[in-house]
Scaffold this active site. Structure first.
Site: not given
Length: 446
Positions: A254, A285, A323
């Site tokens: 990480e 989109w 996370n």
């Protein structure tokens, strides 16, 4: 000889190569310039400004204890520093190298008077390159190459004292910068202690023995919560690396990911604004009033998907999000709502205390499938099953109190279980319907 020490995202005294070099050369004038001009659209967001205020305060105190002083100025950093160098007779400006495009432009503008040092990475991105000298765009290849340059050098000690000039230039008052929210004050739930001392204490207490598993469990405190300290440079990556000993490789990877994202934005400075894969410029989109309504519901944590809503409310309340949940909420916005990843990136930029240009852009494009190293667009995370898989029940109860009374077997999907409380919204769209719509959009890109 007098030197300026230009501080940016390196708000520390320990393991600071630019500070060490400046102190060896003579008197040092530490300077922080609040530059809202050079970043343009990437002006520091509200949550970061809150952190900056509370980080500069202990930094100023630490410098005072070393016989020094923090000078605060505001404006275009290159112009401010050039004027300050003339005013003080400083011959050199020492700074740690940064890779955000606006910082690189300012570094170029300062020319030969600027002396740059490496100090915010395990290894400088310029040193971890492909055989042709380019930046790696695939993380696995980058990690393999980086390991050839590890471990990093030992951290530099904090100086016992910092040589001071005969006279000090004038400084702004931090309070006059109005970095903190006023009305309304949305920072009441920020349970952070910014500053170098807090960062080093957190590193000292790190326990990463079960990090690979615990970091994915929202209801557990399995994250290091070092990300804002690393972003603001209150602790260096090599200090963290050294503290982990031979600990969990996942945690160290990480740290390496941060280095990787710096290399990406060095090669692709507009990565926060442009698709890494130009083919995705064709992706249709959703826009218009209905899409704006859905975007607002996502921002407020009112999507009808408990794990998504818990994450978005945690973000607004604390300036941080777990996370695993960051990936789930990002995937939901992009794939379920078919809203441009840049909308989510901008929201995170304003609300995250650890919002980092490289990390934020690379992570959003990874989830979106639009990046140079990314998931396929067709890989769509299922928030309901992800919530159950990672046992997010207590996490949902904490952040979505409307669902606090539901049992573990229904809290992840109260709509599907037929027990959705009246004060909790129905899902904006069903998972199967959203998946089919996203896959149809993805086919247009091919």
């Amino acid at each position: 000889m007098t030197s300026l020490l230009w501080l940016r995202q390196d708000l520390r005294l320990h393991d600071h190569p630019a500070l060490t070099a400046a102190a060896h050369a003579g008197a040092v004038i530490p300077v922080y310039v609040l530059d809202d001009e050079a970043p343009g659209a990437w002006r520091m967001g509200g949550a970061q400004r809150w952190w900056l205020h509370h980080s500069l305060t202990p930094l100023s105190k630490s410098l005072k204890e070393k016989g020094s002083k923090l000078i605060l100025r505001r404006g275009n950093a290159a112009e401010v520093l050039a004027d300050l160098a003339t005013e003080t007779g400083a011959e050199t400006i020492h700074a740690i190298r940064h890779y955000e495009p606006w910082w690189r432009k300012l570094e170029d503008a300062l020319g030969d008077r600027l002396c740059l040092h490496d100090g915010n990475h395990l290894a400088p991105p310029e040193q971890v390159t492909t055989g042709s000298g380019g930046q790696y765009r695939i993380y696995s290849s980058f990690w393999k190459a980086l390991q050839q340059q590890l471990p990093p050098d030992d951290p530099l000690p904090m100086p016992r004292s910092i040589p001071a000039p005969d006279t000090w230039p004038k400084s702004d008052r931090l309070a006059d910068w109005n970095l903190l929210p006023t009305s309304p004050d949305w920072s009441g739930g920020f349970d952070w202690t910014p500053g170098e001392a807090a960062a080093l204490a957190k590193v000292k207490s790190l326990d990463i023995n079960d990090y690979d598993t615990a970091r994915n469990m929202p209801s557990q405190e399995g994250s290091s919560r070092l990300s804002p300290h690393l972003h603001f440079g209150e602790v260096s990556p090599r200090t963290v690396w050294q503290a982990t000993g031979r600990g969990d490789t996942t945690f160290r990877k990480e740290l390496a990911w941060r280095d990787f994202t710096s290399g990406v934005i060095r090669a692709l400075p507009r990565y926060g604004e442009e698709n890494g894969r130009p083919a995705f410029d064709k992706l249709p989109w959703r826009t218009g009033a209905e899409a704006r309504r859905d975007l607002k519901a996502w921002q407020q944590g009112r999507t009808g998907y408990p794990i998504v809503d818990a994450g978005m409310r945690q973000l607004w309340t604390t300036g941080w999000m777990h996370n695993r949940v960051r990936m789930i909420t990002a995937s939901f916005l992009i794939k379920h709502l078919l809203i441009d990843w840049r909308e989510g990136e901008r929201w995170f930029w304003d609300t995250l205390v650890d919002a980092d240009y490289g990390n934020n852009a690379v992570n959003w494009q990874w989830v979106a499938g639009t990046g140079v190293d990314a998931n396929m667009f067709g890989r769509i995370m299922a928030p309901l099953s992800q919530s159950a898989k990672f046992d997010a029940g207590d996490y949902i109860r904490q952040w979505v109190p409307e669902l606090a009374g539901l049992a573990d077997d229904v809290i992840h999907d109260p709509e599907g279980a037929g027990c959705r409380p009246r004060d909790y919204p129905a899902p904006l769209i069903g998972h199967r319907e959203a998946r089919e719509r996203a896959l149809a959009a993805g086919r247009k890109v091919r």
